[in-house]
Design a protein around this motif. Structure first.
Motif, PDB file in Angstrom:
ATOM      1  N   LYS A  13       0.797  -1.216   0.000  1.00  0.00           N
ATOM      2  CA  LYS A  13       0.000   0.000   0.000  1.00  0.00           C
ATOM      3  C   LYS A  13       0.841   1.284   0.000  1.00  0.00           C
ATOM      4  O   LYS A  13       0.629   2.188   0.771  1.00  0.00           O
ATOM      5  CB  LYS A  13      -0.987  -0.009   1.166  1.00  0.00           C
ATOM      6  CG  LYS A  13      -2.134   0.945   0.972  1.00  0.00           C
ATOM      7  CD  LYS A  13      -3.096   0.826   2.130  1.00  0.00           C
ATOM      8  CE  LYS A  13      -3.893   2.067   2.289  1.00  0.00           C
ATOM      9  NZ  LYS A  13      -4.675   2.082   3.508  1.00  0.00           N
ATOM     10  N   THR A  15       1.586   4.761  -1.581  1.00  0.00           N
ATOM     11  CA  THR A  15       0.610   5.693  -2.158  1.00  0.00           C
ATOM     12  C   THR A  15       1.258   6.722  -3.078  1.00  0.00           C
ATOM     13  O   THR A  15       0.683   7.776  -3.333  1.00  0.00           O
ATOM     14  CB  THR A  15      -0.201   6.385  -1.048  1.00  0.00           C
ATOM     15  OG1 THR A  15       0.698   6.996  -0.127  1.00  0.00           O
ATOM     16  CG2 THR A  15      -1.104   5.400  -0.313  1.00  0.00           C
ATOM     17  N   ALA A  28      -9.038   3.676  -0.969  1.00  0.00           N
ATOM     18  CA  ALA A  28      -8.160   2.996  -0.031  1.00  0.00           C
ATOM     19  C   ALA A  28      -8.870   2.008   0.879  1.00  0.00           C
ATOM     20  O   ALA A  28      -9.808   2.360   1.586  1.00  0.00           O
ATOM     21  CB  ALA A  28      -7.433   4.025   0.823  1.00  0.00           C
ATOM     22  N   GLU A  30      -8.003  -1.149   3.855  1.00  0.00           N
ATOM     23  CA  GLU A  30      -7.124  -1.308   5.005  1.00  0.00           C
ATOM     24  C   GLU A  30      -5.687  -1.659   4.598  1.00  0.00           C
ATOM     25  O   GLU A  30      -4.728  -1.144   5.156  1.00  0.00           O
ATOM     26  CB  GLU A  30      -7.692  -2.394   5.922  1.00  0.00           C
ATOM     27  CG  GLU A  30      -6.924  -2.608   7.185  1.00  0.00           C
ATOM     28  CD  GLU A  30      -7.627  -3.600   8.093  1.00  0.00           C
ATOM     29  OE1 GLU A  30      -7.672  -3.338   9.301  1.00  0.00           O
ATOM     30  OE2 GLU A  30      -8.128  -4.642   7.601  1.00  0.00           O
ATOM     31  N   ASN A  31      -5.537  -2.541   3.579  1.00  0.00           N
ATOM     32  CA  ASN A  31      -4.187  -2.930   3.174  1.00  0.00           C
ATOM     33  C   ASN A  31      -3.994  -3.004   1.657  1.00  0.00           C
ATOM     34  O   ASN A  31      -3.122  -3.699   1.154  1.00  0.00           O
ATOM     35  CB  ASN A  31      -3.792  -4.264   3.825  1.00  0.00           C
ATOM     36  CG  ASN A  31      -4.596  -5.444   3.318  1.00  0.00           C
ATOM     37  OD1 ASN A  31      -5.499  -5.311   2.499  1.00  0.00           O
ATOM     38  ND2 ASN A  31      -4.280  -6.628   3.819  1.00  0.00           N
ATOM     39  N   TRP A  77     -15.035   1.913  -0.740  1.00  0.00           N
ATOM     40  CA  TRP A  77     -13.921   2.431   0.050  1.00  0.00           C
ATOM     41  C   TRP A  77     -13.806   3.937  -0.098  1.00  0.00           C
ATOM     42  O   TRP A  77     -14.253   4.495  -1.114  1.00  0.00           O
ATOM     43  CB  TRP A  77     -12.623   1.773  -0.376  1.00  0.00           C
ATOM     44  CG  TRP A  77     -12.446   0.358   0.085  1.00  0.00           C
ATOM     45  CD1 TRP A  77     -13.210  -0.331   0.985  1.00  0.00           C
ATOM     46  CD2 TRP A  77     -11.425  -0.541  -0.332  1.00  0.00           C
ATOM     47  NE1 TRP A  77     -12.720  -1.607   1.146  1.00  0.00           N
ATOM     48  CE2 TRP A  77     -11.619  -1.765   0.353  1.00  0.00           C
ATOM     49  CE3 TRP A  77     -10.361  -0.442  -1.219  1.00  0.00           C
ATOM     50  CZ2 TRP A  77     -10.785  -2.864   0.178  1.00  0.00           C
ATOM     51  CZ3 TRP A  77      -9.528  -1.536  -1.398  1.00  0.00           C
ATOM     52  CH2 TRP A  77      -9.744  -2.734  -0.700  1.00  0.00           C
ATOM     53  N   GLN A 108     -10.054   1.812   4.530  1.00  0.00           N
ATOM     54  CA  GLN A 108      -8.994   2.466   5.300  1.00  0.00           C
ATOM     55  C   GLN A 108      -9.620   3.226   6.464  1.00  0.00           C
ATOM     56  O   GLN A 108     -10.649   3.858   6.317  1.00  0.00           O
ATOM     57  CB  GLN A 108      -8.240   3.448   4.406  1.00  0.00           C
ATOM     58  CG  GLN A 108      -7.208   4.257   5.156  1.00  0.00           C
ATOM     59  CD  GLN A 108      -6.436   5.138   4.219  1.00  0.00           C
ATOM     60  OE1 GLN A 108      -5.663   4.636   3.428  1.00  0.00           O
ATOM     61  NE2 GLN A 108      -6.661   6.442   4.303  1.00  0.00           N
ATOM     62  N   LYS A 109      -8.979   3.122   7.587  1.00  0.00           N
ATOM     63  CA  LYS A 109      -9.444   3.865   8.746  1.00  0.00           C
ATOM     64  C   LYS A 109      -8.638   5.143   8.829  1.00  0.00           C
ATOM     65  O   LYS A 109      -7.434   5.145   8.606  1.00  0.00           O
ATOM     66  CB  LYS A 109      -9.272   3.023  10.012  1.00  0.00           C
ATOM     67  CG  LYS A 109     -10.200   1.805   9.975  1.00  0.00           C
ATOM     68  CD  LYS A 109      -9.939   0.879  11.128  1.00  0.00           C
ATOM     69  CE  LYS A 109     -10.834  -0.318  11.144  1.00  0.00           C
ATOM     70  NZ  LYS A 109     -10.927  -1.102   9.959  1.00  0.00           N
TER      71      LYS A 109
END
Length: 110
Positions: A13, A15, A28, A30-31, A77, A108-109
């Motif tokens: 991941k 970016t 995005a 989480e991974n 997402w 993604q958090k």
């Protein structure tokens, strides 16, 4: 034609690709990152920026099994528009094969 993020992005991941995208079509998890095929303008600037070499045009056979997955997760997402720090162990995961089962469906958090 659009671009597709493939398996080598899982658990890496990076970016760098997000930073150069002129239309902000990355989303995005989480991974993992995905490209929204309805937003991608096929400019190709993201492909050489990916340190994991995980981005391919959808006409490439390596992208075919990942195209549907990119569209699916781009719909749920959150959009990502700037470069973030890669996971601490990204380099360790960069070229590992057979990571598909490690793909998290979670967004993604913040």
């Amino acid at each position: 034609m659009t671009y597709v993020v493939t398996e080598n992005c899982i658990r890496c991941k990076f970016t760098d690709c997000v930073e150069v995208c002129p239309v902000d079509c990355f989303y995005a998890g989480e991974n993992f990152l995905v490209i929204n095929p309805d937003e991608c303008i096929d400019c190709g600037v993201c492909e050489p920026e990916c340190p994991a070499e995980a981005i391919f045009p959808d006409s490439d056979d390596r992208a075919t099994p990942w195209a549907e997955l990119n569209a699916k997760y781009a719909a749920v997402w959150p959009n990502i528009t700037r470069k973030l720090d890669a996971p601490a162990d990204a380099e360790e995961w960069k070229d590992k094969p057979n990571k598909k089962d490690l793909l998290s469906p979670e967004p993604q958090k913040d």
